[in-house]
Design a protein around this motif. Structure first.
Motif, mmCIF file in Angstrom:
data_model
loop_
_atom_site.group_PDB
_atom_site.id
_atom_site.type_symbol
_atom_site.label_atom_id
_atom_site.label_comp_id
_atom_site.label_asym_id
_atom_site.label_seq_id
_atom_site.Cartn_x
_atom_site.Cartn_y
_atom_site.Cartn_z
ATOM 1 N N PHE A 329 0.762 -1.236 0.160
ATOM 2 C CA PHE A 329 -0.053 0.031 -0.157
ATOM 3 C C PHE A 329 0.845 1.353 0.074
ATOM 4 O O PHE A 329 0.571 2.307 -0.744
ATOM 5 C CB PHE A 329 -0.936 0.126 1.278
ATOM 6 C CG PHE A 329 -1.933 0.857 1.174
ATOM 7 C CD1 PHE A 329 -3.373 0.591 0.814
ATOM 8 C CD2 PHE A 329 -1.701 2.380 1.270
ATOM 9 C CE1 PHE A 329 -4.414 1.709 0.782
ATOM 10 C CE2 PHE A 329 -2.646 3.347 1.198
ATOM 11 C CZ PHE A 329 -4.184 3.114 1.038
ATOM 12 N N ASN A 332 2.324 1.926 -3.280
ATOM 13 C CA ASN A 332 1.470 2.563 -4.346
ATOM 14 C C ASN A 332 1.015 3.801 -4.119
ATOM 15 O O ASN A 332 1.130 4.669 -4.821
ATOM 16 C CB ASN A 332 0.013 1.535 -4.277
ATOM 17 C CG ASN A 332 -0.903 2.095 -4.943
ATOM 18 O OD1 ASN A 332 -1.743 2.493 -4.466
ATOM 19 N ND2 ASN A 332 -1.244 1.664 -6.153
ATOM 20 N N SER A 333 1.004 4.068 -2.630
ATOM 21 C CA SER A 333 0.740 5.383 -2.368
ATOM 22 C C SER A 333 1.778 6.353 -2.687
ATOM 23 O O SER A 333 1.790 7.540 -3.421
ATOM 24 C CB SER A 333 0.495 5.397 -0.962
ATOM 25 O OG SER A 333 0.029 6.657 -0.279
ATOM 26 N N LYS A 336 1.965 7.111 -6.630
ATOM 27 C CA LYS A 336 1.306 8.097 -7.064
ATOM 28 C C LYS A 336 1.553 9.390 -6.768
ATOM 29 O O LYS A 336 1.545 10.449 -7.580
ATOM 30 C CB LYS A 336 -0.241 7.776 -6.706
ATOM 31 C CG LYS A 336 -0.688 6.364 -7.351
ATOM 32 C CD LYS A 336 -2.374 6.228 -6.848
ATOM 33 C CE LYS A 336 -2.393 5.427 -5.472
ATOM 34 N NZ LYS A 336 -3.616 4.818 -5.261
ATOM 35 N N VAL A 337 2.153 9.734 -5.600
ATOM 36 C CA VAL A 337 2.545 10.949 -5.202
ATOM 37 C C VAL A 337 3.844 11.377 -6.068
ATOM 38 O O VAL A 337 3.902 12.510 -6.725
ATOM 39 C CB VAL A 337 3.150 11.208 -3.736
ATOM 40 C CG1 VAL A 337 3.822 12.371 -3.576
ATOM 41 C CG2 VAL A 337 1.738 11.089 -2.888
ATOM 42 N N LYS A 355 0.239 14.710 1.579
ATOM 43 C CA LYS A 355 0.307 13.828 2.876
ATOM 44 C C LYS A 355 0.136 12.130 2.236
ATOM 45 O O LYS A 355 -0.314 12.001 0.954
ATOM 46 C CB LYS A 355 -0.759 13.921 3.885
ATOM 47 C CG LYS A 355 -0.795 15.129 4.443
ATOM 48 C CD LYS A 355 -1.882 15.278 5.855
ATOM 49 C CE LYS A 355 -1.682 16.436 6.490
ATOM 50 N NZ LYS A 355 -3.005 16.767 7.391
ATOM 51 N N VAL A 357 -0.431 7.998 3.015
ATOM 52 C CA VAL A 357 -1.195 6.933 3.807
ATOM 53 C C VAL A 357 -0.711 5.648 3.659
ATOM 54 O O VAL A 357 -0.150 5.328 2.846
ATOM 55 C CB VAL A 357 -2.669 7.268 3.299
ATOM 56 C CG1 VAL A 357 -3.653 5.827 4.054
ATOM 57 C CG2 VAL A 357 -3.189 8.537 3.239
ATOM 58 N N THR A 359 -2.081 1.742 4.658
ATOM 59 C CA THR A 359 -2.949 0.627 5.356
ATOM 60 C C THR A 359 -2.300 -0.642 5.267
ATOM 61 O O THR A 359 -1.718 -1.045 3.997
ATOM 62 C CB THR A 359 -4.399 0.720 4.980
ATOM 63 O OG1 THR A 359 -4.565 0.086 3.525
ATOM 64 C CG2 THR A 359 -4.988 2.119 4.960
ATOM 65 N N VAL A 375 -1.075 8.000 8.736
ATOM 66 C CA VAL A 375 -1.183 9.203 7.781
ATOM 67 C C VAL A 375 0.323 9.870 7.968
ATOM 68 O O VAL A 375 0.780 9.999 9.160
ATOM 69 C CB VAL A 375 -2.227 9.952 7.957
ATOM 70 C CG1 VAL A 375 -2.106 11.291 6.976
ATOM 71 C CG2 VAL A 375 -3.574 9.264 7.811
ATOM 72 N N TRP A 412 -9.325 -5.252 -0.423
ATOM 73 C CA TRP A 412 -8.030 -4.467 -0.729
ATOM 74 C C TRP A 412 -7.285 -5.106 -1.780
ATOM 75 O O TRP A 412 -6.667 -4.692 -2.569
ATOM 76 C CB TRP A 412 -7.357 -4.283 0.691
ATOM 77 C CG TRP A 412 -5.946 -3.689 0.337
ATOM 78 C CD1 TRP A 412 -5.804 -2.417 0.031
ATOM 79 C CD2 TRP A 412 -4.691 -4.252 0.330
ATOM 80 N NE1 TRP A 412 -4.492 -2.343 -0.203
ATOM 81 C CE2 TRP A 412 -3.798 -3.443 -0.180
ATOM 82 C CE3 TRP A 412 -4.531 -5.830 0.407
ATOM 83 C CZ2 TRP A 412 -2.485 -3.784 -0.302
ATOM 84 C CZ3 TRP A 412 -2.886 -6.071 0.294
ATOM 85 C CH2 TRP A 412 -2.078 -5.173 -0.239
ATOM 86 N N LYS A 414 -7.828 -7.046 -4.193
ATOM 87 C CA LYS A 414 -8.601 -7.066 -5.142
ATOM 88 C C LYS A 414 -8.465 -5.717 -6.110
ATOM 89 O O LYS A 414 -8.129 -5.469 -7.238
ATOM 90 C CB LYS A 414 -10.015 -7.517 -5.659
ATOM 91 C CG LYS A 414 -10.185 -9.190 -5.184
ATOM 92 C CD LYS A 414 -11.480 -9.303 -5.098
ATOM 93 C CE LYS A 414 -11.573 -10.854 -4.285
ATOM 94 N NZ LYS A 414 -12.818 -11.098 -3.604
ATOM 95 N N THR A 415 -8.569 -4.531 -5.101
ATOM 96 C CA THR A 415 -8.677 -3.215 -5.659
ATOM 97 C C THR A 415 -7.278 -2.938 -6.192
ATOM 98 O O THR A 415 -7.115 -2.136 -6.985
ATOM 99 C CB THR A 415 -9.047 -2.474 -4.293
ATOM 100 O OG1 THR A 415 -10.471 -2.820 -4.082
ATOM 101 C CG2 THR A 415 -9.233 -0.890 -4.652
ATOM 102 N N ILE A 416 -6.338 -3.131 -5.230
ATOM 103 C CA ILE A 416 -5.128 -2.488 -5.480
ATOM 104 C C ILE A 416 -4.485 -3.192 -6.621
ATOM 105 O O ILE A 416 -3.681 -2.523 -7.723
ATOM 106 C CB ILE A 416 -4.023 -2.563 -4.155
ATOM 107 C CG1 ILE A 416 -2.822 -1.711 -4.390
ATOM 108 C CG2 ILE A 416 -3.817 -3.999 -3.769
ATOM 109 C CD1 ILE A 416 -2.212 -1.199 -2.948
ATOM 110 N N GLU A 419 -5.964 -1.845 -9.606
ATOM 111 C CA GLU A 419 -5.554 -0.362 -10.064
ATOM 112 C C GLU A 419 -4.155 -0.555 -10.700
ATOM 113 O O GLU A 419 -3.958 0.328 -11.684
ATOM 114 C CB GLU A 419 -5.418 0.344 -8.903
ATOM 115 C CG GLU A 419 -4.820 1.968 -9.337
ATOM 116 C CD GLU A 419 -4.626 2.720 -8.009
ATOM 117 O OE1 GLU A 419 -5.147 4.043 -8.091
ATOM 118 O OE2 GLU A 419 -4.112 2.472 -6.998
#
Lengths: 422, 97
Positions: A329, A332-333, A336-337, A355, A357, A359, A375, A412, A414-416, A419
């Motif tokens: 996570f 991935n976070s 994107k930043v 910021k 994140v 999880t 965060v 989660w 499946k979603t990540i 994406e």
């Protein structure tokens, strides 16, 4: 803002020409970005950057045509999941217009701003994103060599090693001892060894109930500790034993031939040994000159730009991201930043503070999930926790909460993966 | 209290959405790690794109203040200022489903 479907549609035309051409066009207006490493960090960054600015020519350099995801691979060890459910290819990313080079990066020329590849060709870049994940420190634990990992799998990179450890667990007789050696911080997936112990316990409880798991730890505390310990007590009493550093938990050497795992006080002779060795940033980080003496890569948290080399960014497990753990996570976070920052910098803009994140879900059993969230914001060049935010699931929560978090964990994943690769 | 907040939010949120370019506000990029872009993913986590900004902002505020119990959203929402939550709500509200 165009949505995902539009991109997939327009991506089809690009795909036909997108399979790694050596674009040797002279001076064009389109900036070039090379991303090395096609895991959660690199693949996300390449794809998001293309979405943010389709004019940027992006090449994703990755040795393996198929990515095998680590999150949920502990379910494969426990026989709850097929390794195929962990595998993802890059077709959709190529469909979005990203060039894919299924090759190893062999060197980086900072002056010429080029990446050399294993076929002898080079790729020019205006900005380079390095996302190599982790490599093992094969020199750090006496006896634990790459050959030793065949007898004592690490299974800390998903794939063949995961299947090997699964085979060892299946072959073990009831009453056998499983040793898991957990490394000191920092390493990929801080709660991973303890989720692994949990799900192996789930398997042993059903199939080989006289067996035992001993976690030999190089730490005195670990991620989600209270929650794991609560879960072990409730679900696997007497099955999982954790030996912290202060009680002699540190593994000092291994001997694969005799299946010996030694600490300062003990010599264990497990039927199954899972040695998770100390780690460092993936090899390409060293080649790129972006790793420091710690073996990890210092970055500017605003842009994930390396503080050691110009025009290079580092994201994911390889980066020193302060309070952010090395998780999918987080990778991935960060990606994107970083993608937004790279797009902005290439367009001549300035990057605003962001910021981040994290999880992180762990399974104590297939229907028993626990989480930690955080965060983060940049303070004096470091990513630190935003005070008052984050934390773990509550202790003493009802079974319904644990079941809900287990179901969210599945969602989660499946979603990540959707994406990034879907 | 919530009523006043919502009213205040409405005023701010009524500013033209077109002015807010494709750039995601601070923190917004992370949401899609759990909230899928569409409904095709089998997950209990709801999608965010295209939902009314006031609805999203109300939910984020409720998580932040503890009025709504979450599994992790309560822990995450506490890490953002009201203005940041507003920007995130507006941005997702402006995304196409």
């Amino acid at each position: 803002m165009r949505n995902r479907r539009d991109f997939l549609k327009t991506g089809v035309g690009v795909a036909a020409t997108g399979l790694f051409p050596h674009v040797a066009i002279g001076q064009t207006a389109s900036p070039k970005v090379v991303v090395i490493g096609g895991g959660f960090a690199g693949a996300t960054c390449a794809r998001m950057l293309k979405r943010l600015d389709p004019r940027i020519a992006i090449t994703l350099v990755e040795q393996n045509p198929v990515f095998t995801a680590c999150p949920f691979s502990n379910e494969v060890l426990a026989g709850l999941r097929d390794i195929k459910d962990q595998e993802f290819d890059y077709k959709k990313i190529v469909g979005d217009g990203v060039n894919l080079a299924v090759m190893a990066a062999t060197g980086i020329d900072h002056q010429a701003r080029t990446v050399s590849l294993s076929d002898g060709s080079t790729l020019a870049y205006d900005r380079l994103v390095v996302a190599p994940g982790v490599d093992f420190r094969w020199d750090a634990l006496p006896g634990y060599t790459e050959a030793a990992a065949e007898r004592m799998p690490h299974a800390w990179k998903a794939g063949a090693q995961t299947l090997l450890l699964r085979q060892h667990l299946e072959a073990m007789e009831d009453g056998g001892l499983v040793v898991i050696a957990a490394p000191a911080n920092p390493y990929r997936c801080p709660p991973g060894p303890y989720e692994r112990a949990s799900l192996i316990a789930h398997y042993l409880k059903a199939k080989k109930p006289k067996s035992k798991i001993v976690i030999l730890d190089t730490k005195d505390a670990f991620s989600k500790q209270k929650l794991f310990e609560e879960g072990w007590k409730a679900l696997y009493p007497g099955l999982v034993e954790w030996v912290p550093l202060s009680q002699g938990g540190k593994v000092t050497s291994v001997e694969p031939a005799s299946m010996t795992v030694a600490t300062d006080f003990d010599k264990h002779k497990p039927a199954v040994a899972n040695i998770i060795p100390p780690q460092k940033a993936g090899k390409i980080a060293e080649l790129a000159g972006v790793a420091d003496r710690t073996g990890w890569c210092p970055i500017d948290p605003l842009t994930f730009a390396s503080t050691l080399q110009p025009n290079i960014h580092v994201i994911g497990d390889a980066a020193i991201a302060g309070a952010m753990p090395k998780s999918a996570f987080a990778a991935n976070s960060q990606a994107k930043v970083c993608a937004a920052a790279v797009a902005k910098l290439l367009a001549g803009g300035t990057v605003a503070e962001n910021k981040l994140v994290n999880t992180c879900y762990s399974l104590v059993a297939p229907d028993y999930g626990i989480t930690v969230a955080g965060v983060y914001h940049p303070v004096n060049g470091q990513l630190v926790d935003v005070e008052g935010a984050g934390g773990t699931s509550p202790v003493n929560a009802p079974a319904t909460t644990r079941a809900l978090e287990a179901s969210l964990a599945n969602g989660w994943f499946k979603t990540i993966t959707g994406e990034v690769f879907g | 209290m919530i009523g006043r907040r919502a009213a205040l939010a409405a005023v701010i949120l009524l500013s033209p959405l077109a002015a807010r370019a494709a750039e995601a506000p601070s923190g917004a990029a992370a949401c899609s790690g759990c909230h899928a872009a569409g409904t095709s993913v089998d997950t209990p986590v709801p999608p965010l794109a295209g939902r009314h900004p006031l609805e999203l902002y109300g939910a984020l505020q409720a998580f932040k203040t503890g009025q709504r119990q979450g599994t992790i959203m309560d822990r995450i929402a506490k890490g953002f200022t009201d203005d940041e939550l507003k920007s995130i709500a507006e941005w997702y509200g402006a995304q196409k489903e």
